[in-house]
Design an enzyme around this catalytic site. Structure first.
Site, short mmCIF file in Angstrom:
data_model
loop_
_atom_site.label_atom_id
_atom_site.label_comp_id
_atom_site.label_asym_id
_atom_site.label_seq_id
_atom_site.Cartn_x
_atom_site.Cartn_y
_atom_site.Cartn_z
N GLU A 59 119.51 46.41 47.96
CA GLU A 59 118.39 45.67 47.37
C GLU A 59 118.79 44.67 46.29
O GLU A 59 118.15 44.61 45.25
CB GLU A 59 117.38 46.65 46.77
C1 TNX Z 1 115.06 53.16 47.95
S1 TNX Z 1 117.69 54.10 49.05
C2 TNX Z 1 116.09 53.00 47.07
C3 TNX Z 1 116.05 53.71 45.77
C4 TNX Z 1 114.69 54.28 45.51
C5 TNX Z 1 114.19 54.98 46.75
C6 TNX Z 1 112.85 55.63 46.59
C7 TNX Z 1 118.10 52.91 48.29
C8 TNX Z 1 119.38 52.47 48.68
N1 TNX Z 1 117.26 52.37 47.39
O1 TNX Z 1 116.45 52.84 44.73
O2 TNX Z 1 114.79 55.18 44.45
O3 TNX Z 1 114.11 54.09 47.82
O4 TNX Z 1 112.48 56.34 47.75
#
Ligand code: TNX
Length: 550
Positions: free
Chosen positions: A356
């Site tokens: 992300e």
């Molecule tokens: C996605 S999994 C994220 C986390 C969040 C989570 C909440 C991932 C690589 N990133 O930063 O905490 O979803 O479900």
């Protein structure tokens, strides 16, 4: 209708929806190899057992019972510190409820030969199919003998033995016996070498004692990796001597300002040691280039404009938590941080995050991933990262973690075809932070965006077919992440993790051919009284018909 900023991806929109609901509520109140194949006749025998994960093969010996007695001795393979640790661990597990001394001694010739009375944990004579993590467990009326090629197999065998004892073995105070183990012969080894769980200590900080309790209880199901998400926008949780403000400033808050804190190096070593003594390897994660606001708030010089960011206490990823990826200081920083982390890490992996990094140009992202990969390797560790990393880095030395469908599947498939190994954590099956059911909207615990995920959903998938196009041989493990945006106590951790982590553990351990929801839910039901006796705050999911007695 809720509207979202157009630059947010699907996950963020869903998470934002969850955040809005949550906010409203708050206002109101080693080397990885694949397992050998299995004989079908053996599998039929395995299904009769109450064990989780179900073993590869089990043959009951009718009319044979072993009994632990006040004078029982635990013998461990001579000259092996690892076998000794497995023996000490077994004694630690058995002493409170039995009240027996259970001394741990080095095995002599008679134990090695298999004829002596007592409990023996040996590193010779195991069936070759057990491989580096499997074991054979034999119970006669005189002896329990666990044989494995490596200590990892002994730890796995110890968990099986624990589940063969009466449920009252899980009490923390002495109970009356008898402490019987049914006569049996078990041959067992994992489908995948990596069976992990992630604990997010960044969104909310959890003290060492909480992490130890989580380790104790996931170890029951032969989980062998603990991935600690040590840094994120809301907090930096590990002391770094060369950058002390990471913890004094970056560790000073959490989601909604709650549960600040960090681990000293001594704390962190204590977690790593405690995990190792239970057969678990810790994987530290240092997030970047996104999810980095705690670091950017700690040091002005890490920011492109030379100004420290504000501390962040929001629930979603912060749009400002992005590292200044073209500046050399970012890599001096990462080099020093990763150098100190590597020195605290006996295990092979350092996780570099990489999820992300919204809106970052692909070349900038690839530049960051390339530089940090070099740094990790320079410090003698293997690179592990979320699947977004695979747009920039791939190959047999790289481990990618699949968590979401539809973001960059092409990169994952291509990387896997080029030899990259994968750990599977599909959010809609393996994320322990999802609510169990829709019917829990007023339950402040758990996220919505990839759920709901009841125990049958947690069990209802196969790692090697989860992402179309990925060759089965690329998949080397599973991991169940527990993100903690909504979680702020051990009881929450336990309610979300148990029993779903047992489902993910079985998917990772047991042969694909044993996969059967109806059989699993029956075996899982028998775990309820064990977890209750151990004071684990598991969720009484209605997908399972829990037994009311032990
Ligand atoms: C996605 S999994 C994220 C986390 C969040 C989570 C909440 C991932 C690589 N990133 O930063 O905490 O979803 O479900």
């Amino acid at each position: 209708m809720m509207t979202f900023p157009p630059n947010l991806n699907r996950f963020s929109k869903l998470l934002m929806a969850a955040a809005i609901v949550a906010t409203v509520m708050v206002a109101l109140v080693g080397s990885l190899a694949s397992a050998p194949s299995v004989d079908a006749a053996e599998l039929v025998a395995a299904q009769s057992s109450q064990l989780v994960p179900v073993p590869v093969a089990e043959r009951a010996k009718r009319g044979v019972t072993f009994e632990l007695r006040p004078d029982t001795v635990i013998y461990t393979a001579a000259g092996s510190a690892g076998a000794r640790e497995a023996g000490d661990y077994l004694a630690t597990v058995l002493r409170p409820a039995t009240g027996f001394a259970l001394p741990v001694r080095q095995a002599g010739a008679s134990q090695q030969g298999g004829g002596a009375a007592g409990v023996s944990l040996l590193l010779d004579g195991a069936d070759a199919r057990t491989g580096p993590q499997g074991y054979e467990l034999d119970v006669t009326s005189r002896a329990v003998t666990i044989r494995a090629a490596e200590p990892a197999g002994l730890f796995a065998g110890v968990q099986t033995l624990r589940q063969l004892l009466p449920t009252k073995i899980e009490n923390k105070t002495a109970q009356g016996g008898p402490w019987t183990v049914p006569g049996t012969h078990i041959l067992d080894y994992p489908r995948y070498a990596y069976r992990g769980t992630l604990l997010d200590v960044a969104r909310h900080f959890f003290p060492v004692e909480t992490v130890k309790k989580y380790i104790d209880n996931v170890a029951r199901y032969k989980i062998n990796y603990l991935h600690l998400h040590l840094t994120d926008d809301q907090g930096w949780r590990i002391a770094i001597d060369s950058w002390p403000q990471l913890t004094t400033i970056g560790g000073s808050t959490g989601v909604l300002g709650q549960l600040p804190g960090h681990y000293s190096k001594a704390d962190y070593r204590a977690i790593v040691d405690y995990a190792r003594q239970r057969g678990i390897t810790v994987v530290p994660e240092i997030e970047g280039p996104g999810h980095s606001q705690a670091a950017l708030a700690s040091y002005a010089e890490l920011n492109c404009d030379g100004k420290a960011r504000e501390l962040y206490t929001g629930y979603l990823p912060s749009p400002d938590g992005i590292m200044c990826v073209r500046e050399d200081i970012t890599y001096r920083f990462m080099d020093e941080v990763i150098g100190e982390i590597a020195a605290l890490t006996p295990g092979p992996y350092i996780h570099i995050g990489s999820d992300e990094a919204h809106d970052m140009p692909a070349e900038d992202f690839a530049y960051y991933v390339g530089k940090v990969t070099e740094i990790v390797r320079k410090h003698g560790k293997k690179v592990f990262g979320w699947q977004e990393m695979l747009s920039a880095e791939e190959g047999p030395q790289t481990l990618g973690q699949v968590w979401i469908d539809g973001v960059n599947n092409e990169d994952v498939v291509e990387a896997a075809k080029n030899g990259t190994k994968l750990i599977m954590s599909p959010a809609d099956h393996a994320y322990l932070d999802m609510k169990y059911t829709e019917a829990q909207p007023a339950f402040p615990l758990g996220n919505f965006w990839a759920g709901p995920t009841d125990v049958d959903d947690a069990y209802g998938w196969q790692p090697d077919t989860e992402m179309p196009g990925v060759p089965a041989s690329a998949v080397v493990g599973v991991e169940a992440p527990l993100w903690t945006e909504t979680v702020y106590a051990l009881e929450h951790i336990e309610a979300l993790a148990f029993p779903r982590v047992a489902a993910i553990a079985e998917i990772g351990w047991s042969p694909a051919a044993t996969h059967d929801w109806n059989a699993f839910r029956e075996r899982l039901a028998a775990q309820g009284p064990r977890l209750r006796t151990a004071r684990v705050n598991y969720t009484l999911s209605s997908a399972v018909e829990w037994s009311s007695c032990s």
